[in-house]
Design a protein around this motif. Structure first.
Motif, PDB file in Angstrom:
ATOM      1  N   ILE A   1       0.837  -1.211   0.000  1.00 13.89           N
ATOM      2  CA  ILE A   1       0.000   0.000   0.000  1.00 13.89           C
ATOM      3  C   ILE A   1       0.869   1.256   0.000  1.00 13.89           C
ATOM      4  N   LEU A   2       1.902   1.261   0.828  1.00 12.79           N
ATOM      5  CA  LEU A   2       2.784   2.433   0.898  1.00 12.79           C
ATOM      6  C   LEU A   2       3.569   2.613  -0.399  1.00 12.79           C
ATOM      7  N   ALA A   3       3.929   1.510  -1.040  1.00 15.89           N
ATOM      8  CA  ALA A   3       4.626   1.600  -2.330  1.00 15.89           C
ATOM      9  C   ALA A   3       3.710   2.195  -3.390  1.00 15.89           C
ATOM     10  N   LEU A   4       2.433   1.814  -3.360  1.00 16.68           N
ATOM     11  CA  LEU A   4       1.485   2.359  -4.327  1.00 16.68           C
ATOM     12  C   LEU A   4       1.175   3.827  -4.053  1.00 16.68           C
ATOM     13  N   SER A   5       1.379   4.260  -2.823  1.00 21.24           N
ATOM     14  CA  SER A   5       1.043   5.637  -2.464  1.00 21.24           C
ATOM     15  C   SER A   5       1.949   6.670  -3.129  1.00 21.24           C
ATOM     16  N   ASN A   6       3.053   6.218  -3.746  1.00 24.17           N
ATOM     17  CA  ASN A   6       3.903   7.177  -4.476  1.00 24.17           C
ATOM     18  C   ASN A   6       3.333   7.517  -5.854  1.00 24.17           C
ATOM     19  N   CYS A   7       2.277   6.796  -6.242  1.00 26.70           N
ATOM     20  CA  CYS A   7       1.519   7.058  -7.481  1.00 26.70           C
ATOM     21  C   CYS A   7       2.300   6.789  -8.764  1.00 26.70           C
ATOM     22  N   ASP A   8       3.374   6.031  -8.687  1.00 27.75           N
ATOM     23  CA  ASP A   8       4.093   5.656  -9.908  1.00 27.75           C
ATOM     24  C   ASP A   8       3.218   4.795 -10.812  1.00 27.75           C
ATOM     25  N   TRP A   9       2.276   4.060 -10.225  1.00 25.15           N
ATOM     26  CA  TRP A   9       1.376   3.222 -11.023  1.00 25.15           C
ATOM     27  C   TRP A   9       0.515   4.068 -11.949  1.00 25.15           C
ATOM     28  N   ILE A  10       0.231   5.302 -11.530  1.00 26.40           N
ATOM     29  CA  ILE A  10      -0.549   6.202 -12.378  1.00 26.40           C
ATOM     30  C   ILE A  10       0.313   6.682 -13.545  1.00 26.40           C
ATOM     31  N   LYS A  11       1.554   7.013 -13.253  1.00 28.62           N
ATOM     32  CA  LYS A  11       2.462   7.466 -14.303  1.00 28.62           C
ATOM     33  C   LYS A  11       2.666   6.374 -15.351  1.00 28.62           C
ATOM     34  N   GLY A  12       2.567   5.112 -14.932  1.00 28.90           N
ATOM     35  CA  GLY A  12       2.727   3.999 -15.860  1.00 28.90           C
ATOM     36  C   GLY A  12       1.420   3.511 -16.442  1.00 28.90           C
ATOM     37  N   ALA A  13       0.311   4.249 -16.202  1.00 34.05           N
ATOM     38  CA  ALA A  13      -1.022   3.880 -16.706  1.00 34.05           C
ATOM     39  C   ALA A  13      -1.396   2.456 -16.293  1.00 34.05           C
ATOM     40  N   GLN A  14      -1.079   2.111 -15.045  1.00 37.80           N
ATOM     41  CA  GLN A  14      -1.431   0.799 -14.512  1.00 37.80           C
ATOM     42  C   GLN A  14      -2.729   0.903 -13.701  1.00 37.80           C
ATOM     43  N   ASN A  15      -3.297  -0.237 -13.366  1.00 45.12           N
ATOM     44  CA  ASN A  15      -4.567  -0.276 -12.653  1.00 45.12           C
ATOM     45  C   ASN A  15      -4.409  -0.899 -11.272  1.00 45.12           C
ATOM     46  N   ILE A  16      -5.435  -0.752 -10.454  1.00 47.27           N
ATOM     47  CA  ILE A  16      -5.498  -1.413  -9.148  1.00 47.27           C
ATOM     48  C   ILE A  16      -6.843  -2.117  -9.057  1.00 47.27           C
ATOM     49  N   ILE A  17      -6.819  -3.377  -8.679  1.00 45.16           N
ATOM     50  CA  ILE A  17      -8.054  -4.143  -8.478  1.00 45.16           C
ATOM     51  C   ILE A  17      -8.103  -4.589  -7.025  1.00 45.16           C
ATOM     52  N   ILE A  18      -9.181  -4.240  -6.337  1.00 45.80           N
ATOM     53  CA  ILE A  18      -9.344  -4.574  -4.920  1.00 45.80           C
ATOM     54  C   ILE A  18     -10.581  -5.458  -4.779  1.00 45.80           C
ATOM     55  N   THR A  19     -10.385  -6.687  -4.324  1.00 46.28           N
ATOM     56  CA  THR A  19     -11.503  -7.612  -4.149  1.00 46.28           C
ATOM     57  C   THR A  19     -11.583  -8.063  -2.698  1.00 46.28           C
ATOM     58  N   GLY A  20     -12.753  -8.573  -2.328  1.00 47.41           N
ATOM     59  CA  GLY A  20     -12.952  -9.046  -0.968  1.00 47.41           C
ATOM     60  C   GLY A  20     -14.408  -8.962  -0.570  1.00 47.41           C
ATOM     61  N   PRO A  21     -14.778  -9.575   0.554  1.00 52.06           N
ATOM     62  CA  PRO A  21     -16.178  -9.584   0.989  1.00 52.06           C
ATOM     63  C   PRO A  21     -16.674  -8.197   1.383  1.00 52.06           C
ATOM     64  N   THR A  22     -17.968  -8.064   1.503  1.00 52.94           N
ATOM     65  CA  THR A  22     -18.558  -6.779   1.838  1.00 52.94           C
ATOM     66  C   THR A  22     -18.104  -6.287   3.210  1.00 52.94           C
TER      67      THR A  22
ATOM     68  N   SER B   1      -5.302   5.376 -15.628  1.00 55.07           N
ATOM     69  CA  SER B   1      -5.378   4.292 -14.651  1.00 55.07           C
ATOM     70  C   SER B   1      -6.793   4.133 -14.111  1.00 55.07           C
ATOM     71  N   THR B   2      -7.129   2.901 -13.779  1.00 51.05           N
ATOM     72  CA  THR B   2      -8.450   2.588 -13.263  1.00 51.05           C
ATOM     73  C   THR B   2      -8.331   1.779 -11.982  1.00 51.05           C
ATOM     74  N   ILE B   3      -9.115   2.154 -10.984  1.00 52.13           N
ATOM     75  CA  ILE B   3      -9.228   1.374  -9.754  1.00 52.13           C
ATOM     76  C   ILE B   3     -10.592   0.686  -9.773  1.00 52.13           C
ATOM     77  N   VAL B   4     -10.614  -0.612  -9.548  1.00 49.19           N
ATOM     78  CA  VAL B   4     -11.866  -1.364  -9.535  1.00 49.19           C
ATOM     79  C   VAL B   4     -12.000  -2.082  -8.197  1.00 49.19           C
ATOM     80  N   THR B   5     -13.178  -1.982  -7.576  1.00 52.47           N
ATOM     81  CA  THR B   5     -13.462  -2.783  -6.390  1.00 52.47           C
ATOM     82  C   THR B   5     -14.593  -3.743  -6.716  1.00 52.47           C
ATOM     83  N   SER B   6     -14.530  -4.931  -6.124  1.00 47.39           N
ATOM     84  CA  SER B   6     -15.561  -5.932  -6.384  1.00 47.39           C
ATOM     85  C   SER B   6     -15.604  -6.943  -5.248  1.00 47.39           C
ATOM     86  N   GLN B   7     -16.814  -7.385  -4.918  1.00 43.18           N
ATOM     87  CA  GLN B   7     -16.955  -8.468  -3.956  1.00 43.18           C
ATOM     88  C   GLN B   7     -16.598  -9.805  -4.586  1.00 43.18           C
ATOM     89  N   MET B   8     -16.641  -9.846  -5.892  1.00 34.31           N
ATOM     90  CA  MET B   8     -16.391 -11.089  -6.613  1.00 34.31           C
ATOM     91  C   MET B   8     -14.903 -11.218  -6.982  1.00 34.31           C
TER      92      MET B   8
END
Length: 253
Positions: free
Chosen positions: A87-108, A194-201
């Motif tokens: 999480i702290l590594a992603l907080s530098n926002c280099d993933w945005i500069k590289g046009a990368q995405n984040i997918i977060i999954t898990g129960p409600t 960049s796109t962040i997606v959250t999903s229960q699935m």
């Protein structure tokens, strides 16, 4: 008289931050001990900070984040499978500069939306435009835009936003219009933003959610392969906080 004219000129040139700093200097006798260069430097610093604050405020307002979440406030102590170093590594926002995405999954209730909003909040603070939208609302907005003639404008905004947060993907199976609309959004952004997606699935269930195998393959190919995947687990944070609130209330009796 000369001071008032100077202030009026600064305001007319939209140098409001410098005007406020100039008035502040005039009220402080200690400023007389500083050289012209030092006082001018303070004026410029104040103007720069004033504009940065307004810029960040504007980005946060336009992002329409569901939660006022910050990376610094994330609870890493709760057992949710969240790797603090990631999480702290992603907080530098280099993933945005590289046009990368984040997918977060898990129960409600496990904190997917909070984490996603915290990432988007940090993006705004790093001068990247962001936008939060629940996936069902996205489909509704696209359908409305097709009816009222604003489709092109909406799609342009979605394409150009540096960080698009799509919350609650897979709440219900998609119909043909919805899956094609989602592909259009993802296609316009692929490799550029960049796109962040959250999903229960879990991701391996997304083919079934999308419905059409060909469109599902196209969406996942553009969305998943260059994504940082965060899988949360554990009990609902809402339930935990609710129990804590009840305990505090009972302790007061």
């Amino acid at each position: 008289m000369l001071t008032e004219q100077t202030l009026q000129k600064l305001y007319s040139m939209k140098l409001n931050g410098m005007a406020e700093a100039f008035k502040e200097q005039l009220s402080q006798t200690t400023m007389d001990d500083l050289s012209f260069e030092e006082r001018f430097s303070l004026l410029v610093d104040h103007l720069w900070s004033w504009r940065e604050d307004r810029r960040m405020g504007r980005l946060l307002l336009n992002a329409k984040l569901k939660l006022n979440a910050c990376i610094e406030d994330i609870d890493f102590k709760s057992p949710r499978g969240m790797d603090k170093s990631v999480i702290l590594a992603l907080s530098n926002c280099d993933w945005i500069k590289g046009a990368q995405n984040i997918i977060i999954t898990g129960p409600t209730g496990v904190g997917k939306t909070y984490l996603a909003c915290a990432m988007a909040n940090k993006a705004c603070r790093m001068n990247f435009s962001s936008l939060y939208v629940r996936v069902p609302k996205l489909f509704y907005d696209i359908a409305v835009s097709k009816a009222d003639g604003s489709y092109s404008k909406l799609m342009t905004r979605l394409a150009k936003t540096k960080v698009l947060l799509l919350d609650d993907l897979g709440i219900a199976p998609m119909n043909d219009h919805e899956r094609r609309d989602l592909l259009e959004v993802i296609e316009d952004r692929h490799g550029l933003t960049s796109t962040i997606v959250t999903s229960q699935m879990p991701i391996n269930a997304w083919h079934e959610i999308v419905g059409d195998p060909t469109i599902a393959d196209a969406i996942l190919d553009r969305l998943v392969h260059n994504a940082h995947k965060i899988i949360l687990k554990g009990d609902s944070m809402r339930k935990k906080h609710g129990n804590l609130t009840k305990k505090k209330s009972s302790d007061n009796y």
